[in-house]
Write a protein that holds these residues in place. Structure first.
Motif, short mmCIF file in Angstrom:
data_model
loop_
_atom_site.label_atom_id
_atom_site.label_comp_id
_atom_site.label_asym_id
_atom_site.label_seq_id
_atom_site.Cartn_x
_atom_site.Cartn_y
_atom_site.Cartn_z
N THR A 185 0.83 -1.11 -0.16
CA THR A 185 -0.04 0.01 -0.12
C THR A 185 0.93 1.36 -0.05
O THR A 185 2.08 1.31 0.60
CB THR A 185 -1.02 -0.01 1.17
N TRP A 186 0.31 2.27 -0.70
CA TRP A 186 0.92 3.51 -0.80
C TRP A 186 0.05 4.64 -0.17
O TRP A 186 -1.26 4.49 -0.23
CB TRP A 186 1.20 3.92 -2.22
N LEU A 187 0.65 5.70 0.45
CA LEU A 187 -0.40 6.65 1.08
C LEU A 187 0.34 8.00 0.58
O LEU A 187 1.53 8.18 0.76
CB LEU A 187 -0.44 6.57 2.46
N ASP A 188 -0.47 9.14 0.09
CA ASP A 188 0.06 10.21 -0.07
C ASP A 188 -0.90 11.28 0.10
O ASP A 188 -2.18 11.05 0.08
CB ASP A 188 0.74 10.55 -1.51
N ASN A 189 -0.52 12.73 0.06
CA ASN A 189 -1.43 13.85 0.12
C ASN A 189 -2.21 13.85 -1.28
O ASN A 189 -1.46 13.80 -2.22
CB ASN A 189 -0.62 15.06 0.36
N ASP A 190 -3.17 14.31 -1.19
CA ASP A 190 -4.11 14.46 -2.48
C ASP A 190 -3.48 15.47 -3.55
O ASP A 190 -3.51 15.05 -4.74
CB ASP A 190 -5.41 14.66 -2.30
N ALA A 191 -3.25 16.58 -3.12
CA ALA A 191 -2.94 17.66 -3.80
C ALA A 191 -1.55 17.10 -4.60
O ALA A 191 -1.22 17.71 -5.62
CB ALA A 191 -2.83 19.06 -3.30
N ASN A 192 -0.72 16.71 -3.62
CA ASN A 192 0.63 16.10 -4.05
C ASN A 192 0.61 15.33 -5.51
O ASN A 192 1.22 15.00 -6.32
CB ASN A 192 1.55 15.65 -2.98
N ALA A 193 -0.24 14.26 -5.05
CA ALA A 193 -0.51 13.11 -5.91
C ALA A 193 -1.19 13.70 -7.30
O ALA A 193 -0.92 13.37 -8.55
CB ALA A 193 -1.50 12.24 -5.54
N ILE A 194 -2.14 14.83 -7.22
CA ILE A 194 -2.88 15.32 -8.44
C ILE A 194 -1.48 15.98 -9.17
O ILE A 194 -1.61 16.09 -10.28
CB ILE A 194 -3.91 16.25 -8.16
N ALA A 195 -0.95 16.70 -8.70
CA ALA A 195 0.50 17.50 -9.16
C ALA A 195 1.28 16.31 -9.81
O ALA A 195 1.65 16.83 -11.04
CB ALA A 195 1.28 18.13 -8.13
N LEU A 196 1.70 15.21 -9.18
CA LEU A 196 2.27 14.42 -9.92
C LEU A 196 1.64 13.71 -11.19
O LEU A 196 2.01 13.57 -12.20
CB LEU A 196 2.55 13.18 -8.88
N ALA A 197 0.39 13.50 -11.17
CA ALA A 197 -0.55 12.97 -12.18
C ALA A 197 -0.65 14.17 -13.29
O ALA A 197 -0.25 13.57 -14.62
CB ALA A 197 -2.22 12.91 -11.62
N GLU A 198 -0.62 15.20 -12.96
CA GLU A 198 -0.61 16.39 -14.17
C GLU A 198 0.74 16.40 -14.82
O GLU A 198 1.09 16.68 -15.72
CB GLU A 198 -0.98 17.81 -13.49
N LYS A 199 1.97 16.08 -13.92
CA LYS A 199 3.36 16.03 -14.47
C LYS A 199 3.51 14.95 -15.47
O LYS A 199 4.18 14.81 -16.60
CB LYS A 199 4.18 15.87 -13.25
N GLU A 217 -13.95 21.36 -1.58
CA GLU A 217 -14.45 21.17 -0.30
C GLU A 217 -13.65 21.90 0.66
O GLU A 217 -13.59 22.44 1.44
CB GLU A 217 -14.60 19.70 0.00
N GLY A 218 -12.27 21.75 0.05
CA GLY A 218 -11.11 22.49 0.82
C GLY A 218 -10.23 23.12 -0.27
O GLY A 218 -10.56 23.26 -1.44
N VAL A 219 -8.93 23.77 0.32
CA VAL A 219 -7.91 24.15 -0.54
C VAL A 219 -6.52 23.35 -0.22
O VAL A 219 -6.31 23.24 0.72
CB VAL A 219 -7.76 25.55 -0.52
N GLY A 220 -5.92 23.21 -1.53
CA GLY A 220 -4.48 22.36 -1.31
C GLY A 220 -3.87 22.92 -2.39
O GLY A 220 -4.01 23.50 -3.56
N SER A 221 -2.37 22.60 -2.54
CA SER A 221 -1.73 22.67 -3.54
C SER A 221 -0.56 21.63 -3.38
O SER A 221 -0.09 21.15 -2.72
CB SER A 221 -0.79 24.12 -3.33
N GLY A 222 0.07 21.48 -4.64
CA GLY A 222 1.13 20.37 -5.06
C GLY A 222 2.24 21.19 -5.76
O GLY A 222 1.91 22.00 -6.74
N LEU A 223 3.13 21.01 -5.33
CA LEU A 223 4.51 21.82 -5.90
C LEU A 223 5.74 20.58 -6.67
O LEU A 223 6.01 19.62 -5.93
CB LEU A 223 5.06 22.52 -4.78
N VAL A 224 5.58 20.90 -7.76
CA VAL A 224 6.78 20.20 -8.56
C VAL A 224 7.97 21.10 -8.74
O VAL A 224 7.96 22.07 -9.31
CB VAL A 224 6.35 19.52 -9.68
N VAL A 225 9.01 20.65 -8.10
CA VAL A 225 10.08 21.32 -7.91
C VAL A 225 11.54 20.87 -8.56
O VAL A 225 11.70 19.54 -8.33
CB VAL A 225 10.68 22.09 -6.58
N ASN A 226 12.04 21.46 -9.65
CA ASN A 226 13.10 20.43 -10.54
C ASN A 226 12.58 19.19 -10.79
O ASN A 226 13.46 18.17 -10.77
CB ASN A 226 14.27 20.63 -9.65
N GLY A 227 11.46 19.12 -11.07
CA GLY A 227 10.95 17.69 -11.50
C GLY A 227 10.38 16.77 -10.66
O GLY A 227 9.85 15.54 -10.75
#
Length: 401
Positions: A185-199, A217-227
């Motif tokens: 099983t893997w577990l991650d933050n939703d916004a990070n995961a969506i940023a990864l999927a966008e990448k 429902e809420g607000v979040g962000s995911g950051l891709v830095v240098n890939g």
């Protein structure tokens, strides 16, 4: 760059490289794989045979001869294995069976009732996964379960550190799922995961520095830095919704005051609509909801906005103002080349998208916005489970993504 290490590690890395080469360039011959990657033909043959046995690769006819016998071609089989993607939100648990290209084979949504928090929501998540697995054929072909959740998530240890809305503190959900289901099983933050999927699958394919912002429902962000996803020291990076925009503002569930989330997420919008109706303002929202406040949804709000409803336009102006302040801060801090906006509040809401873009471009430092692009998410209706899939696929096939 070739990595070195013990024999088993080298064999594993070669297998990943070979599989990714087949995925990208197949149908392709074994000899062409060897030439393209500089790996010995014997190693390629051995790895391909293993991949065929595991159902991830299949032979696919013959290619053109370059002298001698025609080569047998091999191709990637995305349906040879599958994964289970799980998305946890405050209102629903979405679970899907997905192939190795993150395509959904089947999906089920389990509604979350009000008051289902803390230990109860975790039990409900695990029970929902168990129910879903009953509909899955041949679990032996499953690579594992990938779970994404809002809040501060330590992906390395598989622990939800903190979620104010669901009242979760230090929940070892990864270990709990592995113990119950016997699946990695893997577990991650939703916004990070969506940023990864966008990448990997979406609009950020060529962006090494991107910012993903989700508003719903809420607000979040995911950051891709240098890939790579930027997580912070304990998985807390990207808690955009809990950045302060009003030091004299309302108290948040997190304990702070004036958090951005309380001014732009759906509960704030719904509250604004209720206040407008109570004050006697005319709004199409009530007509579209047949006079029933409980039937007001994102879709009703969007529909009224598209029809020029003044109350909804005023709310969008206020949301754009608050969001722009927050995004300007992120632009000046991280200097992304691409900003992707998503979530229920942004979906099919060109008015809000354009106002945010205009205000950020005007307010951020000039050099920071040179060449800066804004795009709406293109992941589609299954974006949440596709994001969950991205986490697993990034880890298992990290050379390919």
């Amino acid at each position: 760059m070739r990595r070195t290490g013990d024999l088993k590690l080298i064999q594993e890395l070669n297998r990943f490289i070979i599989l990714d080469t087949i995925r990208q360039f197949g149908p392709i011959s074994r000899s062409d794989i060897a030439k393209k990657q500089g790996i010995s033909p014997t190693t390629v043959t051995s790895a391909v045979n293993e991949l065929i046995r595991d159902g991830m690769v299949a032979e696919d006819g013959t290619g053109e001869s370059k002298g001698g016998r025609k080569p047998i071609m091999v191709r990637f089989c995305p349906d040879g294995k599958f994964l289970i993607g799980v998305s946890i939100t405050n209102t629903a648990i979405t679970i899907a069976e997905m192939n190795l290209e993150a395509a959904t084979k089947q999906k089920k949504i389990y509604p979350v009732k009000a008051g289902l928090v803390s230990d109860l929501i975790i039990q409900y998540v695990l029970d929902s996964i168990e129910d879903f697995l009953q509909s899955v054929d041949d679990v032996s072909r499953c690579l594992g379960i990938s779970i994404i959740a809002p809040g501060i998530v330590d992906a390395a240890s598989g622990v939800i550190r903190f979620n104010s809305k669901l009242r979760l503190h230090d929940v070892p959900l990864k270990d709990m799922a592995e113990e119950r289901f016997g699946l990695k099983t893997w577990l991650d933050n939703d916004a990070n995961a969506i940023a990864l999927a966008e990448k990997n699958f979406g609009g950020g394919l060529n962006a090494d520095n991107l910012l993903f912002v989700t508003v719903g429902e809420g607000v979040g962000s995911g950051l891709v830095v240098n890939g790579s996803i930027f997580r912070g020291s304990r998985g807390g990076a990207g808690e955009f919704g809990h950045t302060t925009v009003d030091r004299s503002g309302m108290r948040c569930d997190c304990g702070n005051v004036g958090c951005l989330e309380n001014y732009v997420a759906w509960p704030a919008i719904y509250s604004g609509l209720l206040s407008a109706v109570t004050r006697g303002k005319e709004t199409l929202v009530m007509d579209l909801a047949d006079g029933d406040m409980t039937r007001i949804t994102f879709d009703v709000f969007r529909q009224a906005l598209h029809q020029g409803d003044q109350v909804c336009q005023d709310i969008v102006d206020e949301i754009a103002s608050y969001l722009s302040i927050g995004i300007v801060n992120l632009v000046n801090l991280f200097n992304p080349s691409l900003i992707i906006l998503g979530g229920e509040m942004i979906r099919d809401n060109q008015v809000l998208f354009e106002r945010i873009q205009k205000q950020v471009m005007a307010q951020a430092m000039g050099t920071m916005v040179e060449g800066l692009e804004f795009r709406p998410t293109v992941l589609g209706a299954d974006f949440e489970v596709k994001a969950a899939a991205a986490v697993l696929l990034q880890d298992v096939f990290h050379f390919s993504l």
